[in-house]
Design a protein around this motif. Structure first.
Motif, PDB file in Angstrom:
ATOM      1  N   GLY A  67       0.820  -1.206   0.000  1.00  0.00           N
ATOM      2  CA  GLY A  67       0.000   0.000   0.000  1.00  0.00           C
ATOM      3  C   GLY A  67       0.853   1.254   0.000  1.00  0.00           C
ATOM      4  N   TYR A  68       1.961   1.227   0.719  1.00  0.00           N
ATOM      5  CA  TYR A  68       2.897   2.352   0.748  1.00  0.00           C
ATOM      6  C   TYR A  68       3.529   2.547  -0.634  1.00  0.00           C
ATOM      7  N   ALA A  69       3.864   1.444  -1.296  1.00  0.00           N
ATOM      8  CA  ALA A  69       4.415   1.544  -2.650  1.00  0.00           C
ATOM      9  C   ALA A  69       3.398   2.146  -3.618  1.00  0.00           C
ATOM     10  N   LEU A  70       2.128   1.772  -3.470  1.00  0.00           N
ATOM     11  CA  LEU A  70       1.077   2.347  -4.306  1.00  0.00           C
ATOM     12  C   LEU A  70       0.949   3.842  -4.030  1.00  0.00           C
ATOM     13  N   LEU A  71       0.969   4.223  -2.771  1.00  0.00           N
ATOM     14  CA  LEU A  71       0.879   5.630  -2.389  1.00  0.00           C
ATOM     15  C   LEU A  71       2.006   6.445  -3.015  1.00  0.00           C
ATOM     16  N   ARG A  72       3.213   5.939  -2.975  1.00  0.00           N
ATOM     17  CA  ARG A  72       4.379   6.657  -3.488  1.00  0.00           C
ATOM     18  C   ARG A  72       4.576   6.475  -4.994  1.00  0.00           C
ATOM     19  N   ASN A  73       3.698   5.707  -5.621  1.00  0.00           N
ATOM     20  CA  ASN A  73       3.830   5.397  -7.043  1.00  0.00           C
ATOM     21  C   ASN A  73       5.156   4.706  -7.341  1.00  0.00           C
ATOM     22  N   ASP A  74       5.563   3.828  -6.449  1.00  0.00           N
ATOM     23  CA  ASP A  74       6.767   3.028  -6.629  1.00  0.00           C
ATOM     24  C   ASP A  74       6.449   1.659  -7.212  1.00  0.00           C
ATOM     25  N   HIS A  75       5.197   1.444  -7.575  1.00  0.00           N
ATOM     26  CA  HIS A  75       4.781   0.156  -8.123  1.00  0.00           C
ATOM     27  C   HIS A  75       5.032   0.137  -9.636  1.00  0.00           C
ATOM     28  N   VAL A  76       4.914  -1.048 -10.205  1.00  0.00           N
ATOM     29  CA  VAL A  76       5.120  -1.214 -11.641  1.00  0.00           C
ATOM     30  C   VAL A  76       3.869  -0.763 -12.375  1.00  0.00           C
ATOM     31  N   ARG A  77       4.078   0.049 -13.371  1.00  0.00           N
ATOM     32  CA  ARG A  77       2.964   0.517 -14.194  1.00  0.00           C
ATOM     33  C   ARG A  77       3.448   0.454 -15.644  1.00  0.00           C
ATOM     34  N   VAL A  78       2.678  -0.173 -16.504  1.00  0.00           N
ATOM     35  CA  VAL A  78       3.027  -0.271 -17.914  1.00  0.00           C
ATOM     36  C   VAL A  78       2.319   0.866 -18.646  1.00  0.00           C
ATOM     37  N   ALA A  82      -0.690   4.137 -22.471  1.00  0.00           N
ATOM     38  CA  ALA A  82      -1.304   5.232 -21.718  1.00  0.00           C
ATOM     39  C   ALA A  82      -0.584   6.559 -21.920  1.00  0.00           C
ATOM     40  N   GLN A  83       0.720   6.546 -22.115  1.00  0.00           N
ATOM     41  CA  GLN A  83       1.459   7.800 -22.252  1.00  0.00           C
ATOM     42  C   GLN A  83       1.073   8.583 -23.504  1.00  0.00           C
ATOM     43  N   GLN A  84       0.365   7.960 -24.418  1.00  0.00           N
ATOM     44  CA  GLN A  84      -0.087   8.637 -25.629  1.00  0.00           C
ATOM     45  C   GLN A  84      -1.347   9.475 -25.380  1.00  0.00           C
ATOM     46  N   PHE A  85      -2.001   9.265 -24.238  1.00  0.00           N
ATOM     47  CA  PHE A  85      -3.256   9.943 -23.929  1.00  0.00           C
ATOM     48  C   PHE A  85      -3.024  11.145 -23.012  1.00  0.00           C
ATOM     49  N   SER A  86      -4.059  11.959 -22.883  1.00  0.00           N
ATOM     50  CA  SER A  86      -3.992  13.109 -21.979  1.00  0.00           C
ATOM     51  C   SER A  86      -3.947  12.621 -20.530  1.00  0.00           C
ATOM     52  N   ARG A  87      -3.582  13.540 -19.612  1.00  0.00           N
ATOM     53  CA  ARG A  87      -3.536  13.182 -18.193  1.00  0.00           C
ATOM     54  C   ARG A  87      -4.900  12.715 -17.699  1.00  0.00           C
ATOM     55  N   ARG A  88      -5.944  13.385 -18.108  1.00  0.00           N
ATOM     56  CA  ARG A  88      -7.295  13.012 -17.660  1.00  0.00           C
ATOM     57  C   ARG A  88      -7.643  11.608 -18.146  1.00  0.00           C
ATOM     58  N   ALA A  89      -7.297  11.297 -19.388  1.00  0.00           N
ATOM     59  CA  ALA A  89      -7.556   9.954 -19.919  1.00  0.00           C
ATOM     60  C   ALA A  89      -6.720   8.910 -19.174  1.00  0.00           C
ATOM     61  N   GLN A  90      -5.490   9.260 -18.836  1.00  0.00           N
ATOM     62  CA  GLN A  90      -4.636   8.342 -18.080  1.00  0.00           C
ATOM     63  C   GLN A  90      -5.222   8.063 -16.697  1.00  0.00           C
ATOM     64  N   VAL A  91      -5.756   9.105 -16.061  1.00  0.00           N
ATOM     65  CA  VAL A  91      -6.355   8.920 -14.732  1.00  0.00           C
ATOM     66  C   VAL A  91      -7.629   8.094 -14.850  1.00  0.00           C
ATOM     67  N   ARG A  92      -8.384   8.285 -15.916  1.00  0.00           N
ATOM     68  CA  ARG A  92      -9.576   7.438 -16.127  1.00  0.00           C
ATOM     69  C   ARG A  92      -9.161   5.972 -16.283  1.00  0.00           C
ATOM     70  N   MET A  93      -8.081   5.736 -17.028  1.00  0.00           N
ATOM     71  CA  MET A  93      -7.575   4.367 -17.175  1.00  0.00           C
ATOM     72  C   MET A  93      -7.125   3.820 -15.825  1.00  0.00           C
ATOM     73  N   GLU A  94      -6.546   4.677 -15.002  1.00  0.00           N
ATOM     74  CA  GLU A  94      -6.120   4.282 -13.662  1.00  0.00           C
ATOM     75  C   GLU A  94      -7.332   3.835 -12.834  1.00  0.00           C
ATOM     76  N   ILE A  95      -8.414   4.585 -12.934  1.00  0.00           N
ATOM     77  CA  ILE A  95      -9.642   4.244 -12.207  1.00  0.00           C
ATOM     78  C   ILE A  95     -10.167   2.890 -12.667  1.00  0.00           C
TER      79      ILE A  95
END
Length: 183
Positions: A67-78, A82-95
């Motif tokens: 949970g601490y790694a998730l909080l600090r964004n130290d987890h693995v994210r592919v 997603a990097q081709q999309f806007s920040r809002r679209a990236q956050v929607r994908m995160e949700i």
């Protein structure tokens, strides 16, 4: 939404507290490992309990700090797509990822792990190794760790919705989550 963001802040503070406390297990693991190695090499003595306590600590380190790694964004994210999309679209994908993958997966593991822990606790299960430890503390780490990860994921979800509503910054940025939000 402000009340949920306050709840998220409390969850983040708890995740930070747990993460920082559990991180001290690294020092304990190194000291125990060193003492065990010296004991084996110099005094020709050892105990399976020392090896198993290192294993327990290693499990605690990874399970309780997820949970601490998730909080600090130290987890693995592919982020290849997603990097081709806007920040809002990236956050929607995160949700979507949190709702349909992270929470169900963690919930299933947590749900299945509690009975395994309880059976071990009730039966007084011991290690099959000579001089080994009781097993239930190690088995408790699994449901406890995934419970903490679920709570951290809910906090992350709240922050993502807060971002989409314009009430806070991007929760995926490391510097936002590390010191400002959690302390």
């Amino acid at each position: 939404m402000q009340a949920l963001l306050r709840v998220s802040h409390v969850i983040d503070a708890m995740s930070t507290f747990v993460g920082r406390i559990v991180a001290w297990l690294i020092l304990a693991m190194v000291l125990i490992s060193t003492a065990n190695a010296f004991g084996r090499k110099l005094f020709h003595t050892s105990s399976n309990a020392w090896l198993e306590i290192q294993w327990y600590m290693f499990g605690a380190l990874f399970l309780l700090t997820a949970g601490y790694a998730l909080l600090r964004n130290d987890h693995v994210r592919v982020d290849i797509i997603a990097q081709q999309f806007s920040r809002r679209a990236q956050v929607r994908m995160e949700i979507v990822g949190v709702l349909f993958f992270l929470l169900p997966g963690c919930g299933l593991i947590m749900w299945l792990a509690w009975p395994m822990f309880w059976e071990s606790y009730v039966s007084g299960e011991m290690s099959s190794n000579s001089g080994g430890l009781i097993r239930w503390p190690a088995k408790l780490l699994v449901p406890l760790g995934f419970t903490l990860l679920i709570v951290a994921a809910l906090s992350h979800l709240i922050k993502c919705v807060g971002f989409l509503k314009g009430l806070r910054g991007d929760p995926r940025e490391r510097e936002t989550n590390s010191a400002k939000e959690a302390d």
